[in-house]
Design a protein around this motif. Structure first.
Motif, PDB file in Angstrom:
ATOM      1  N   PHE A 177       2.845 -78.320  -7.071  1.00 32.70           N
ATOM      2  CA  PHE A 177       1.587 -78.787  -6.481  1.00 32.70           C
ATOM      3  C   PHE A 177       1.771 -79.612  -5.214  1.00 32.70           C
ATOM      4  CE2 PHE A 177       0.713 -78.174 -10.986  1.00 32.70           C
ATOM      5  CZ  PHE A 177      -0.432 -77.402 -10.942  1.00 32.70           C
ATOM      6  N   ASP A 224      -7.154 -80.490  -9.691  1.00 29.60           N
ATOM      7  CA  ASP A 224      -7.973 -79.652  -8.818  1.00 29.60           C
ATOM      8  C   ASP A 224      -7.290 -78.324  -8.526  1.00 29.60           C
ATOM      9  OD1 ASP A 224      -9.946 -81.460  -8.729  1.00 29.60           O
ATOM     10  OD2 ASP A 224      -9.484 -82.270  -6.741  1.00 29.60           O
ATOM     11  N   ALA A 225      -5.970 -78.386  -8.386  1.00 31.02           N
ATOM     12  CA  ALA A 225      -5.252 -77.168  -7.995  1.00 31.02           C
ATOM     13  C   ALA A 225      -4.826 -76.334  -9.201  1.00 31.02           C
ATOM     14  CB  ALA A 225      -4.032 -77.540  -7.158  1.00 31.02           C
ATOM     15  N   THR A 226      -4.960 -76.901 -10.409  1.00 31.92           N
ATOM     16  CA  THR A 226      -4.457 -76.201 -11.596  1.00 31.92           C
ATOM     17  C   THR A 226      -5.031 -74.790 -11.767  1.00 31.92           C
ATOM     18  OG1 THR A 226      -4.057 -78.277 -12.692  1.00 31.92           O
ATOM     19  CG2 THR A 226      -4.186 -76.349 -14.083  1.00 31.92           C
ATOM     20  N   PRO A 227      -6.362 -74.608 -11.621  1.00 36.72           N
ATOM     21  CA  PRO A 227      -6.897 -73.255 -11.862  1.00 36.72           C
ATOM     22  C   PRO A 227      -6.292 -72.199 -10.945  1.00 36.72           C
ATOM     23  CG  PRO A 227      -8.660 -74.864 -11.799  1.00 36.72           C
ATOM     24  CD  PRO A 227      -7.424 -75.585 -11.377  1.00 36.72           C
ATOM     25  N   ASP A 228      -5.928 -72.607  -9.715  1.00 34.52           N
ATOM     26  CA  ASP A 228      -5.343 -71.627  -8.795  1.00 34.52           C
ATOM     27  C   ASP A 228      -3.949 -71.197  -9.235  1.00 34.52           C
ATOM     28  OD1 ASP A 228      -7.585 -72.195  -7.368  1.00 34.52           O
ATOM     29  OD2 ASP A 228      -6.585 -73.700  -6.105  1.00 34.52           O
ATOM     30  N   VAL A 229      -3.259 -72.121  -9.898  1.00 32.29           N
ATOM     31  CA  VAL A 229      -1.869 -71.845 -10.269  1.00 32.29           C
ATOM     32  C   VAL A 229      -1.789 -71.084 -11.589  1.00 32.29           C
ATOM     33  CG1 VAL A 229       0.309 -72.961 -10.862  1.00 32.29           C
ATOM     34  CG2 VAL A 229      -1.066 -73.853  -8.993  1.00 32.29           C
ATOM     35  N   GLN A 245      -4.973 -74.562 -19.442  1.00 29.23           N
ATOM     36  CA  GLN A 245      -4.568 -73.360 -18.705  1.00 29.23           C
ATOM     37  C   GLN A 245      -3.282 -72.772 -19.263  1.00 29.23           C
ATOM     38  OE1 GLN A 245      -6.415 -71.974 -16.588  1.00 29.23           O
ATOM     39  NE2 GLN A 245      -7.630 -73.474 -15.461  1.00 29.23           N
ATOM     40  N   GLN A 282       0.240 -67.808 -12.709  1.00 23.01           N
ATOM     41  CA  GLN A 282       1.377 -67.487 -11.841  1.00 23.01           C
ATOM     42  C   GLN A 282       2.685 -67.855 -12.541  1.00 23.01           C
ATOM     43  OE1 GLN A 282       1.065 -69.168  -7.930  1.00 23.01           O
ATOM     44  NE2 GLN A 282      -1.141 -68.834  -7.856  1.00 23.01           N
TER      45      GLN A 282
END
Lengths: 501, 644
Positions: free
Chosen positions: B189, B199-204, B279, B207
């Protein structure tokens, strides 16, 4: 306007040494006392000068500051060329902080040849500061080598029963390294035609040559750090050295290896650095795990701390060779932290050694009953050595981990096991020495730390805590220089990646 | 005000620790107590401010570490989750502080004790108010050190020292995972603050990255690494071995650190990181599995222990398992609810047992107690209240929280739901059994101690039993809607706001609506039968446990020896590490490196010299120097060849 400050810091101790030589009196006690006082005041003035340098230092630039440049041997273009940047500044500070501490801790412990002892330490201080300031390779080499002599004498004259063996082992190891460094230096001079370090950084040596040069330098620096398997001189040297000798050895001398990598190997030989990074990683990991396990089994306090030094310096080399901002700054911070913490741990051993005259762990136990203040001080440094957050040990170690993890997860994984082993051997040492019942007869009258001892322990405790809670005054000064260093190595990394793909 | 909550205990710690000699044995404890009570009162004000008004805030104190993208601040973040932890920590800590005035009244090192207690509280508060991983780690290690210091408080006892080191080192094994987790978080991150990472967790999510040469799912890997830390701190299998030994410390310490607060830090961490765990479904399965297994395992060991504190220690381990499997099935609010109620009734049980130990002159073995209820009526009442709450008997605090955990596991569609449910039910039976075994062995039957000791047994002084009223009230009422209950009403979402993220179905709401009657009944029946079994086995037919033990000897031995974990670790890690260390030292350093290196070099040189007899200065360094020159020549030759 301030360019003379560094020279002042380098030569003031030498002037002090001359003063001490001139002390003459029929009463030995008077001579000894004057020598001590002169040395102490001299080193304190140097400390003030160095702190002034730190305060004036402009952290916004990666350029060398307080630069002084005079012709010395014009025929070969060799100059008296000194200056500091964000990397070397704190090593100078470290040397200036530890010298008065050394003098104070030898106040009563050293009773014979006091004059010569103090002279040795002052000369040592000048040379240590000189090494970290030198910007000319020849000048650097001169300081680097000359420093061996007072250290050799300190161990060989004022050391323990096996001092001769230890002094020679120390001397042999470092000499092998130095000779190779000399060879590398001469080669670089013939190729680049200059001995100026900043110019050599810009030169760009051919890659296949870089590897040979790198190995020659590695031999010298790896011995100093010391990296596994070149470390066996260190436990012997520490065990035989007087307390102050161990303090300087662990506090400053070991840092010359790390400094050498940062000043020479990385910027001057970036391709070779990238090429040999796996070697450094391997040796560092072995050092961390191997020496931690060995430390676990030590029966001699100084040996235990010496082995723990090797493990902690493993984090330093690991951090430096991550070649990224966090890793390198972590490595430098770890050097400073280790300089203070391991020095303080040797001082802690010195306190009880002065009273009982043994370093065997089994001869102690239950000290907290008679020495609560000592137990507290020892506890702080023990926890700092373990890398507890809030002490200086954590910041460096953790930054190194963060840096390494970005580069190689296996290495990070193996290195992190060090935090488990480190806790095990330090807590076990502390328990055997400090906790438990007072059993041994001679310990039942042992006295707690006195004022003279507090005078150096209290500042060291404060430094350890400040460095752990508010590292900004240190890290902030490093940023520009380290960024610059990373930028110098980056093309080599990119090239290696391109070749790898 | 928020800063005061955190720093008042630190002030107390410094006052008692560094100036204890000036304050004296009387004043130092009082100073720390006053500061802690003040901190507790402020915490309750903040709690209502946050819980009712919703005033969530983050106060940045100063920059800590700032290197490139790695930016960490000292800060105080108070959201709903933190607010709950604040009241738990400061309330229990205040009670323990005041109680300790009585409990430690004969100890010569009182200022040091209170300094450690306050320092612990400070570290714990730094942990729960962190807005980033690194400050959390600071608190995490800080409570670990205080725990180490307090377990080993009686430094003359070798067993206490051993237990202290064990606690610290086993926790370090957990921290090893935690630290790697933080490094991984930063690598992925490029940030370590909760806000930026969440905030960035959903994008990762979904993967993968390369870790230890394997290609792994990012979120699962990170969550599992962090969870290793939680397992260490919260004494979950297989890192639980330190907790029972930690009972070597003074009993107030066991109540505060090893029951109510520090050991719950792992649960807090998982809940705090719910946006990440949500997640990582595979990591959630592991959490549920570890929690459920520990919950049952610890309960089985608990029924065979004879040390009164160890019984409660295993019970703590087991209750923490409940909290973890609640997290694992996605019922985070219930986990925190149980953490809240558990803090009260478990601290009550510990401090109550402390009063028993105090009364019988330090005896901890229940086989040498018995018949004490007449002598210690107040303590007896406390232990009943605590045990009723622990066993989950209706209207007592534990009923509301534990019941809901088991129901959540039942309705959850997690693959571990069924496993957790059945082990949870089994553990509920065992919990009731060992609780009443403890009460009966301690307070009923004939006294199994000397006449003299029994005669001297006396109720604790007022300074000890009065503060326990707070805990008893918590154990009685903590589960009622107006206190703890708001946390789980409406599925807990409204109360916790953004401090907890639940992505899938809300199992709590489902549990409220869809739990069949037989499940609710089953939980009650097993608890009641546990109590009944204890009465049958230890009061009416006392020969039964002995018969069982002799008929199922291997099983009994297995349980009595705590599933042989200590022996296993000793054999697997401790001894090999020692042997390896010794071998590396003597063989590696001594024979190989020195033998081939300097010593060998010196010997070889001498040897050659002796034969040559040409240069016989006899000094070692002459020969060494000759060799050096040789080496230098060789290397130069290579260098110049490579260059030319």
């Amino acid at each position: 306007m301030t360019e003379w400050l560094l020279s002042l810091a380098i030569f003031l101790p030498l002037v002090g040494a001359v003063f001490i030589i001139s002390i003459r009196n029929d009463d030995k006690a008077v001579v000894a006392n004057n020598a001590r006082l002169t040395a102490l005041w001299c080193s304190l003035i140097v400390l003030v000068v160095v702190i002034a340098i730190w305060v004036i230092f402009d952290s916004g630039t990666s350029e060398f500051q307080f630069v002084e440049r005079r012709d010395w041997i014009p025929a070969y273009g060799i100059q008296y060329y000194i200056g500091v940047d964000g990397i070397s500044l704190f090593l100078v500070v470290l040397a200036a902080v530890l010298t008065p501490v050394c003098i104070l801790c030898s106040w009563e412990a050293i009773q014979n040849r006091v004059k010569e002892y103090m002279i040795a330490f002052l000369i040592m201080e000048g040379l240590m500061i000189g090494v970290f300031c030198a910007l000319d390779f020849v000048l650097f080499y001169l300081f680097f080598e000359a420093m061996l002599i007072p250290m050799f004498l300190i161990i060989g004259v004022w050391g323990g029963p096996r001092r001769i063996y230890a002094a020679f082992k120390f001397f042999l190891y470092t000499l092998v390294g130095s000779v190779l460094l000399l060879v590398a230096m001469l080669t670089m001079f013939f190729v680049a035609g200059t001995t100026s370090i900043p110019e050599l950084m810009q030169h760009g040596f051919p890659p296949d040559m870089q590897r040979w040069l790198w190995l020659a330098m590695f031999a010298s620096f790896a011995v100093k750090v010391p990296m596994w398997p070149f470390h066996t001189w260190l436990p012997d040297a520490h065990v035989e050295a007087p307390t102050a000798g161990s303090v300087i050895l662990a506090g400053v001398l070991l840092k010359m290896g790390g400094y050498g990598f940062l000043r020479f190997s990385l910027p001057m030989l970036p391709d070779a650095t990238v090429f040999f990074t796996p070697l450094i990683y391997t040796l560092s990991i072995v050092a961390i795990i191997y020496t931690s396990l060995v430390a676990l089994m030590q029966e001699d306090m100084k040996k235990l701390i010496a082995y723990s030094s090797v493990a902690h310096m493993g984090f330093v080399t690991l951090g430096i060779f991550t070649l990224n901002q966090q890793g390198i700054e972590g490595g430098i911070y770890q050097m400073l932290s280790h300089g203070i913490v391991s020095a303080a741990l040797f001082l802690c051993v010195g306190v009880i050694y002065d009273r009982i005259h043994t370093r065997l762990i089994a001869r102690y136990g239950g000290l907290v009953n008679r020495m609560p203040l000592y137990a507290f001080i020892f506890m702080v440094f023990m926890l700092a050595s373990v890398g507890l957050p809030g002490t200086s040990g954590f910041v460096g170690e953790f930054l190194v981990f963060v840096g390494v993890f970005q580069d190689n997860t296996w290495v990070a994984f193996l290195a992190t096991t060090g935090i488990i082993l480190g806790a095990a051997y330090m807590l076990w040492l502390y328990r055997r020495v400090v906790f438990g019942e007072l059993v041994h007869e001679d310990l039942k009258t042992i006295l707690d730390v006195n004022r003279r001892e507090l005078s150096y322990f209290v500042p060291l405790v404060i430094i350890v805590l400040v460095m752990g809670i508010w590292p900004d005054p240190f890290l902030g000064v490093m940023h520009a220089s380290v960024e610059n260093l990373v930028a110098q190595v980056q093309p080599a990394i990119d090239m290696a990646h391109a070749a790898g793909n | 005000m928020h800063a005061a909550i955190v720093f008042l205990p630190l002030v107390g710690a410094i006052a008692a620790g560094l100036f204890g000699r000036w304050l004296g044995d009387k004043l130092a404890p009082i100073v720390t107590c006053v500061l802690l009570v003040a901190s507790a009162i402020l915490s309750w004000i903040v709690f209502f401010d946050v819980a009712i008004e919703g005033h969530v805030r983050t106060i940045e104190l100063m920059s800590w570490i700032d290197v490139g993208a790695f930016e960490v601040n000292w800060s105080i973040m108070v959201d709903q989750l933190t607010a709950v932890m604040l009241v738990v920590v400061t309330t229990v800590s205040s009670v323990v502080h005041v109680y300790s005035i009585g409990y430690m009244s004969h100890d010569p090192h009182r200022p040091r004790f209170f300094a450690y207690l306050s320092l612990f509280t400070f570290s714990m508060l730094m942990l729960v108010t962190a807005d980033n991983f690194v400050q959390m780690f600071f608190g995490w290690e800080g409570v670990g050190v205080c725990s180490y210091l307090l377990i080993g408080f009686w430094y003359k006892k070798p067993s206490a020292n051993a237990a202290a080191i064990k606690a610290f080192v086993v926790n370090r094994v957990g921290d090893f995972g935690f630290a790697l987790g933080i490094m991984g978080v930063f690598m992925v991150f490029k940030a370590v603050t909760f806000e930026a990472v969440f905030d960035a967790t959903p994008d990762v999510a979904g993967q993968s990255f390369s870790f230890l040469g394997m290609n792994l799912d990012i979120m699962t890997t990170l969550c599992l690494l962090l969870f290793v830390g939680a397992m260490g701190k919260s004494a979950q299998m297989p890192l639980h071995t330190w907790l029972p030994d930690a009972m070597e410390g003074p009993t107030p310490v066991s109540a505060l650190i090893h029951a109510a607060t520090m050991v719950t830090a792992g649960v807090f961490m998982v809940v705090r990181l719910s946006p990440m765990f949500e997640q990582a479904p595979d990591a959630m399965i592991v959490v549920a599995f570890v929690g459920a297994t520990t919950c049952f395992f610890a309960a089985t060991v608990g029924i065979c222990q004879n040390d009164i504190k160890r019984v409660i220690a295993y019970s703590t381990c087991s209750q923490l398992g409940y909290m973890f499997f609640a997290c694992g099935v996605g019922a985070y609010p219930v986990a925190i609810f149980h953490l809240f109620t558990h803090a009260f009734f478990k601290a009550l049980l510990f401090l109550g047992s402390g009063q028993v130990i105090h009364a019988v002159d330090g005896e901890q073995d229940m086989r040498r107690m018995g018949g004490l209820w007449k002598k210690l009526p107040i303590t007896y009442a406390y232990m009943w209240i605590g045990s009723l709450a622990l066993a989950g008997i209706p209207i007592f605090a534990g009923y509301w929280s534990k019941d809901l955990i088991i129901e959540s596991a039942f309705v959850s569609d997690s693959p571990m739901g069924g496993y957790a449910f059945w082990l949870g039910v089994g553990a509920a039976f065992l919990t009731a059994l060992y609780s009443w075994r403890l009460i009966i062995m301690t307070f009923h039957g004939r006294p199994r101690m000397s006449e003299h000791a029994f005669g001297h047994a006396h109720e604790a002084p007022r300074v000890m039993w009065v503060p326990l009223l707070v805990l008893a009230a918590g154990a009685l009422l903590g589960g009622l809607p107006f206190l703890g209950g708001i946390m789980v009403y409406h599925g807990g979402h409204e109360f916790f706001g953004h401090s907890i993220t639940i992505l899938g179905e809300n199992v709590i709401e489902l549990a409220h609506e869809a739990t069949p009657f037989w499940v609710k009944a089953l939980v009650l029946v097993v608890a009641a039968s546990g109590v009944a079994a204890a009465y049958i086995g230890y009061m009416w037919k006392p020969q039964i446990p002995g018969l069982l033990a002799s008929n199922f000897r291997p099983l009994y031995k297995f349980l009595l020896n705590k599933w042989y974990f200590d022996e296993l670790y000793d054999w697997l890690f401790v001894r090999p590490a020692m042997r390896l260390g010794h071998g590396l030292w003597k063989v590696g350093d001594g024979a190989v490196i020195d033998g081939l290196g300097p010593d060998g070099l010196a010997a070889a040189t001498l040897n050659i010299a002796r034969r040559a007899r040409a240069m016989q200065s006899g000094y070692l360094y002459h020969y060494a120097f000759a060799m050096l020159i040789g080496v230098a020549v060789i290397v130069s030759w290579f260098l110049f060849r490579a260059w030319g």
